[in-house]
Design an enzyme around this catalytic site. Structure first.
Site, PDB file in Angstrom:
ATOM      1  CE1 TYR A  63       0.324   2.099   4.125  1.00 28.86           C
ATOM      2  CE2 TYR A  63       1.121  -0.154   4.370  1.00 28.86           C
ATOM      3  CZ  TYR A  63       1.048   1.153   4.825  1.00 28.86           C
ATOM      4  OH  TYR A  63       1.706   1.513   5.963  1.00 28.86           O
ATOM      5  CG  LEU A 113       5.332   8.161   2.008  1.00 29.48           C
ATOM      6  CD1 LEU A 113       6.524   9.098   1.792  1.00 29.48           C
ATOM      7  CD2 LEU A 113       4.053   8.967   2.163  1.00 29.48           C
ATOM      8  CB  ALA A 114       9.526   3.315   2.797  1.00 30.74           C
ATOM      9  CG  HIS A 115       4.829   5.258   6.241  1.00 33.50           C
ATOM     10  ND1 HIS A 115       4.488   5.142   4.908  1.00 33.50           N
ATOM     11  CD2 HIS A 115       3.710   4.975   6.949  1.00 33.50           C
ATOM     12  CE1 HIS A 115       3.207   4.802   4.821  1.00 33.50           C
ATOM     13  NE2 HIS A 115       2.718   4.687   6.038  1.00 33.50           N
ATOM     14  CB  SER A 116       7.078   1.797  10.444  1.00 34.12           C
ATOM     15  OG  SER A 116       6.426   0.834  11.248  1.00 34.12           O
TER      16      SER A 116
END
Length: 148
Positions: free
Chosen positions: A57, A66-69
């Site tokens: 996603y 858009l890499a994130h956590s």
């Protein structure tokens, strides 16, 4: 107006680098977050785990991830990384693969996370800016396009 110099310092950039696969691409984005003092290596692992659990996603537009956590103890400060791949990689998102730009996002808390995400999303929904960003050769050029 967002201060992209603070959120996106020169150490956050890796332009035209190879990645073996999506995990390697996220790891490169995570490495730039670590190099800029925004996160620890644990956050990089969390970004990869998020995609493993939730699916691709994070591939929010054609060619863009858009890499994130979630905010965690592994986030030392709010910031971004900017990794443009020399060869696009597949993340498993049929609509938007392959990915050539991976932006890493780390937010100390939900409010800062959303503030930076909305600032970057504003620039990335503009097709003309997206095209300019794909060709930008230096961190200063990228920041100038984002700021405009």
């Amino acid at each position: 107006m967002t201060d992209f110099q603070a959120f996106l310092p020169d150490t956050s950039f890796a332009l035209d680098v190879p990645a073996a696969d999506w995990r390697d691409a996220i790891r490169k984005a995570g490495d730039r977050l670590v190099a800029s003092g925004f996160t620890t290596d644990a956050y990089t692992d969390q970004m990869i785990e998020t995609v493993e659990k939730m699916g691709p996603y994070i591939v929010i537009a054609p060619g863009l991830a858009l890499a994130h956590s979630r905010p965690s103890e592994a986030v030392l400060g709010t910031g971004l990384s900017w990794v443009r791949l020399s060869t696009p990689v597949e993340f498993g998102n049929k609509a938007n693969d392959p990915v050539s730009l991976v932006i890493g996002l780390a937010g100390r808390d939900e409010q800062e996370h959303l503030q930076v995400m909305s600032a970057i999303a504003g620039a990335l929904t503009d097709a003309k800016k997206t095209e300019q960003l794909a060709k930008a050769g230096t961190p200063d050029e990228v920041r100038a396009i984002l700021q405009s």
